[in-house]
Scaffold this motif. Structure first.
Motif, PDB file in Angstrom:
ATOM      1  N   UNK A 341       0.825  -1.217   0.000  1.00 17.27           N
ATOM      2  CA  UNK A 341       0.000   0.000   0.000  1.00 17.27           C
ATOM      3  C   UNK A 341       0.856   1.263   0.000  1.00 17.27           C
ATOM      4  N   UNK A 342       2.172   1.121   0.107  1.00 16.24           N
ATOM      5  CA  UNK A 342       3.065   2.292   0.224  1.00 16.24           C
ATOM      6  C   UNK A 342       4.254   2.157  -0.711  1.00 16.24           C
ATOM      7  N   UNK A 343       4.873   3.327  -0.974  1.00 16.73           N
ATOM      8  CA  UNK A 343       6.213   3.333  -1.554  1.00 16.73           C
ATOM      9  C   UNK A 343       7.149   3.713  -0.421  1.00 16.73           C
ATOM     10  N   UNK A 344       8.275   3.041  -0.302  1.00 17.05           N
ATOM     11  CA  UNK A 344       9.206   3.395   0.773  1.00 17.05           C
ATOM     12  C   UNK A 344      10.176   2.260   1.035  1.00 17.05           C
ATOM     13  N   UNK A 345      10.989   2.468   2.060  1.00 19.24           N
ATOM     14  CA  UNK A 345      11.962   1.446   2.455  1.00 19.24           C
ATOM     15  C   UNK A 345      11.350   0.609   3.572  1.00 19.24           C
ATOM     16  N   UNK A 346      11.477  -0.691   3.438  1.00 19.76           N
ATOM     17  CA  UNK A 346      10.907  -1.570   4.496  1.00 19.76           C
ATOM     18  C   UNK A 346      11.744  -1.400   5.760  1.00 19.76           C
ATOM     19  N   UNK A 347      11.080  -1.012   6.852  1.00 23.70           N
ATOM     20  CA  UNK A 347      11.839  -0.815   8.093  1.00 23.70           C
ATOM     21  C   UNK A 347      11.566  -1.933   9.093  1.00 23.70           C
ATOM     22  N   UNK A 348      10.502  -2.718   8.865  1.00 26.96           N
ATOM     23  CA  UNK A 348      10.233  -3.848   9.757  1.00 26.96           C
ATOM     24  C   UNK A 348       9.385  -4.902   9.039  1.00 26.96           C
ATOM     25  N   UNK A 349       9.738  -6.179   9.258  1.00 24.33           N
ATOM     26  CA  UNK A 349       8.869  -7.289   8.845  1.00 24.33           C
ATOM     27  C   UNK A 349       8.765  -8.130  10.121  1.00 24.33           C
ATOM     28  N   UNK A 350       7.772  -7.822  10.927  1.00 26.98           N
ATOM     29  CA  UNK A 350       7.700  -8.283  12.320  1.00 26.98           C
ATOM     30  C   UNK A 350       7.519  -9.807  12.390  1.00 26.98           C
ATOM     31  N   UNK A 351       8.608 -10.494  12.743  1.00 25.76           N
ATOM     32  CA  UNK A 351       8.597 -11.965  12.685  1.00 25.76           C
ATOM     33  C   UNK A 351       7.515 -12.570  13.568  1.00 25.76           C
ATOM     34  N   UNK A 352       7.340 -12.028  14.750  1.00 30.58           N
ATOM     35  CA  UNK A 352       6.377 -12.638  15.674  1.00 30.58           C
ATOM     36  C   UNK A 352       4.951 -12.544  15.116  1.00 30.58           C
ATOM     37  N   UNK A 353       4.605 -11.374  14.553  1.00 23.20           N
ATOM     38  CA  UNK A 353       3.254 -11.217  14.001  1.00 23.20           C
ATOM     39  C   UNK A 353       3.039 -12.181  12.839  1.00 23.20           C
ATOM     40  N   UNK A 354       4.080 -12.367  12.048  1.00 21.11           N
ATOM     41  CA  UNK A 354       3.949 -13.278  10.901  1.00 21.11           C
ATOM     42  C   UNK A 354       3.827 -14.724  11.394  1.00 21.11           C
ATOM     43  N   UNK A 355       4.579 -15.066  12.425  1.00 25.72           N
ATOM     44  CA  UNK A 355       4.462 -16.404  13.023  1.00 25.72           C
ATOM     45  C   UNK A 355       3.059 -16.612  13.580  1.00 25.72           C
ATOM     46  N   UNK A 356       2.520 -15.586  14.226  1.00 29.73           N
ATOM     47  CA  UNK A 356       1.170 -15.709  14.797  1.00 29.73           C
ATOM     48  C   UNK A 356       0.125 -15.846  13.693  1.00 29.73           C
ATOM     49  N   UNK A 357       0.334 -15.111  12.593  1.00 30.00           N
ATOM     50  CA  UNK A 357      -0.612 -15.212  11.473  1.00 30.00           C
ATOM     51  C   UNK A 357      -0.598 -16.630  10.909  1.00 30.00           C
ATOM     52  N   UNK A 358       0.575 -17.239  10.842  1.00 29.58           N
ATOM     53  CA  UNK A 358       0.672 -18.600  10.319  1.00 29.58           C
ATOM     54  C   UNK A 358      -0.053 -19.582  11.251  1.00 29.58           C
ATOM     55  N   UNK A 359       0.102 -19.375  12.570  1.00 30.53           N
ATOM     56  CA  UNK A 359      -0.599 -20.238  13.533  1.00 30.53           C
ATOM     57  C   UNK A 359      -2.107 -20.067  13.347  1.00 30.53           C
ATOM     58  N   UNK A 360      -2.562 -18.804  13.217  1.00 34.17           N
ATOM     59  CA  UNK A 360      -4.007 -18.555  13.083  1.00 34.17           C
ATOM     60  C   UNK A 360      -4.570 -19.141  11.785  1.00 34.17           C
ATOM     61  N   UNK A 361      -3.749 -19.226  10.766  1.00 36.60           N
ATOM     62  CA  UNK A 361      -4.213 -19.855   9.511  1.00 36.60           C
ATOM     63  C   UNK A 361      -4.397 -21.365   9.689  1.00 36.60           C
ATOM     64  N   UNK A 362      -3.805 -21.912  10.764  1.00 36.39           N
ATOM     65  CA  UNK A 362      -3.908 -23.357  11.029  1.00 36.39           C
ATOM     66  C   UNK A 362      -2.557 -24.053  10.916  1.00 36.39           C
ATOM     67  N   UNK A 363      -1.494 -23.280  10.668  1.00 37.61           N
ATOM     68  CA  UNK A 363      -0.163 -23.869  10.482  1.00 37.61           C
ATOM     69  C   UNK A 363       0.525 -24.226  11.787  1.00 37.61           C
ATOM     70  N   UNK A 364      -0.037 -23.775  12.919  1.00 35.46           N
ATOM     71  CA  UNK A 364       0.532 -24.114  14.233  1.00 35.46           C
ATOM     72  C   UNK A 364      -0.600 -24.421  15.189  1.00 35.46           C
ATOM     73  N   UNK A 365      -0.244 -24.619  16.440  1.00 37.77           N
ATOM     74  CA  UNK A 365      -1.268 -25.008  17.423  1.00 37.77           C
ATOM     75  C   UNK A 365      -1.526 -23.899  18.429  1.00 37.77           C
ATOM     76  N   UNK A 366      -2.792 -23.763  18.799  1.00 35.97           N
ATOM     77  CA  UNK A 366      -3.124 -22.872  19.911  1.00 35.97           C
ATOM     78  C   UNK A 366      -3.224 -23.741  21.170  1.00 35.97           C
TER      79      UNK A 366
END
Ligand code: URA
Length: 431
Positions: A341-366
């Protein structure tokens, strides 16, 4: 001796003797000390810490709570590796066959995903038929015959850690340096390792979020290794953004295969090559890192690292045609690209949020009993420091449920931050 006195002593910030620690750990393993007492004790350790001597005694007591594997009749030096866990960390899948192809026998017991951090066993189970529950005898036989084993933690090894770890997971007592260090090192010692490469992760997607904490954990494990007569090498590596591009079980297996074929994302490939080279030196297979790296490149280029993986999969009952033709592996129903949605330099790709998104998709366990959906996950397409144009593909979500897909898209978008000014890429290693 009474367990209550040991809990009170730690609560009151006093140092426990080796006998007290051993009484508590062996009593807990046998079921004579209850989960609620062990929870109180773990919380007291988390809040008040342990001395280096206490941490080593705890490690040795946990290692002695079960069988200690002796592999000296099979391998001269048993070299093991362990990562403290992270997002997109599929290094074991590429490292183990590569090191074994270089002639250093490698048998490893890995774990399942924990919270937002993925687990090697879950990834391996993306391969139909692959068995992760080898007995100790099967482990020894396979290591002798083909020089590679990749399975789950045997119930006989460090059972105290198995019990304590599940308890810590649900009592807010994971994040303690003496408890993490003793958990990791007890399993490695019980597994018969003489030399251990520890990949200590730091950053937003690691248990140790700051470099100072990661260094303290690393120093603690080196000290335990010294006191226990084991050689320990440390890699301090970044886990602020995912390692490689793929997060999710099938996606990560495919990315590991790419590295075994000589490709894959640069950060992930470099990480694997560095770890393999270090293990070869630790195991005395080569005299120094340059010659080790040369050997690693050779076994990747001539296909023997990939062939070793095939051999491993076949030996453990897996259908190797899924490795030869990875497109046969489970695929998600919805595969959606999200543009920037933006033009710019990537300053963060938050690993924990991405890991949590993968768990919520069903790739991990709650919950511990949750089944895993191997097909789902995320491909992040860029790294911190890259310049991105608006409308350019930013990430891909693989989902089996449209509602979960929408939710993941929001979370992963929020995990990406942009800056108008140039941003330095993150280092791969801090040490
Ligand atoms: N990995 C482990 O094996 N144990 C811990 O306590 C944390 C990470």
């Amino acid at each position: 001796m009474r367990s209550i006195d040991i809990i009170i002593k730690k609560r009151d910030k006093q140092e426990l003797s080796a006998e007290e620690i051993d009484f508590f750990i062996q009593g807990y393993t046998r079921g004579e000390i209850t989960d609620y007492q062990a929870s109180a004790w773990a919380m007291a350790v988390l809040l008040n810490g342990m001395t280096a001597r206490e941490t080593t005694d705890l490690t040795l007591s946990m290692a002695r709570s079960g069988q200690i594997l002796d592999l000296s009749d099979i391998v001269d030096i048993v070299v093991d590796k362990h990562s403290t866990g992270g997002v997109g960390d599929k290094t074991t899948l590429a490292i183990l066959p590569t090191v074994a192809a270089c002639g250093l026998p490698c048998g490893k017991m890995s774990g399942r995903g924990l919270g937002f951090s993925g687990g090697t066993l879950d990834k391996l189970e993306s391969i139909p038929g692959y068995r992760v529950n080898l007995s100790t005898e099967e482990f020894r036989k396979q290591l002798k015959e083909i020089g590679i084993v990749l399975t789950g933690q045997s119930l006989d090894l460090a059972p105290a850690d198995g019990k304590l770890y599940s308890l810590r997971d649900v009592t807010g007592t994971v994040q303690s340096i003496p408890l993490i260090a003793s958990s990791i090192m007890s399993k490695k010692i019980a597994g018969g390792a003489n030399a251990i490469l520890l990949d200590v992760k730091t950053g937003l997607g690691a248990f140790m979020q700051t470099l100072a904490e990661a260094r303290e954990l690393a120093d603690t494990m080196v000290a335990i290794g010294q006191l226990a007569g084991r050689k320990v090498h440390i890699m301090l590596s970044d886990m602020s953004q995912p390692l490689g591009f793929a997060v999710g079980n099938v996606l990560e297996v495919k990315e590991a295969l790419d590295v075994l074929h000589g490709g894959g994302p640069t950060d992930f490939r470099i990480h694997c090559i560095a770890a393999c080279a270090d293990m070869l030196v630790l195991g005395g297979r080569t005299p120094d890192l340059p010659s080790a790296r040369e050997m690693v490149h050779k076994v990747i280029e001539d296909g023997s690292a990939f062939n070793k993986f095939i051999e491993l999969v076949k030996a453990q009952g897996g259908d190797a045609s899924y490795i030869e033709q990875p497109e046969k592996m489970a695929q998600a129903r919805y595969v959606e690209i999200t543009n920037s949605p933006h033009t710019g330099y990537l300053s963060q790709v938050h690993a924990r949020l991405i890991g949590e998104a993968s768990v919520d998709l069903g790739g991990g366990r709650i919950k511990k009993s949750d089944p895993i959906d191997h097909a789902v996950g995320i491909e992040v397409l860029h790294k911190v420091g890259e310049k991105i144009q608006i409308g350019e593909p930013l990430f891909v979500v693989h989902a089996n449920d449209p509602q979960k897909l929408r939710q993941a898209r929001e979370t992963i978008l929020a995990a990406h931050s942009f800056s108008e000014n140039p941003v330095e890429p993150l280092p791969l290693f801090y040490q």
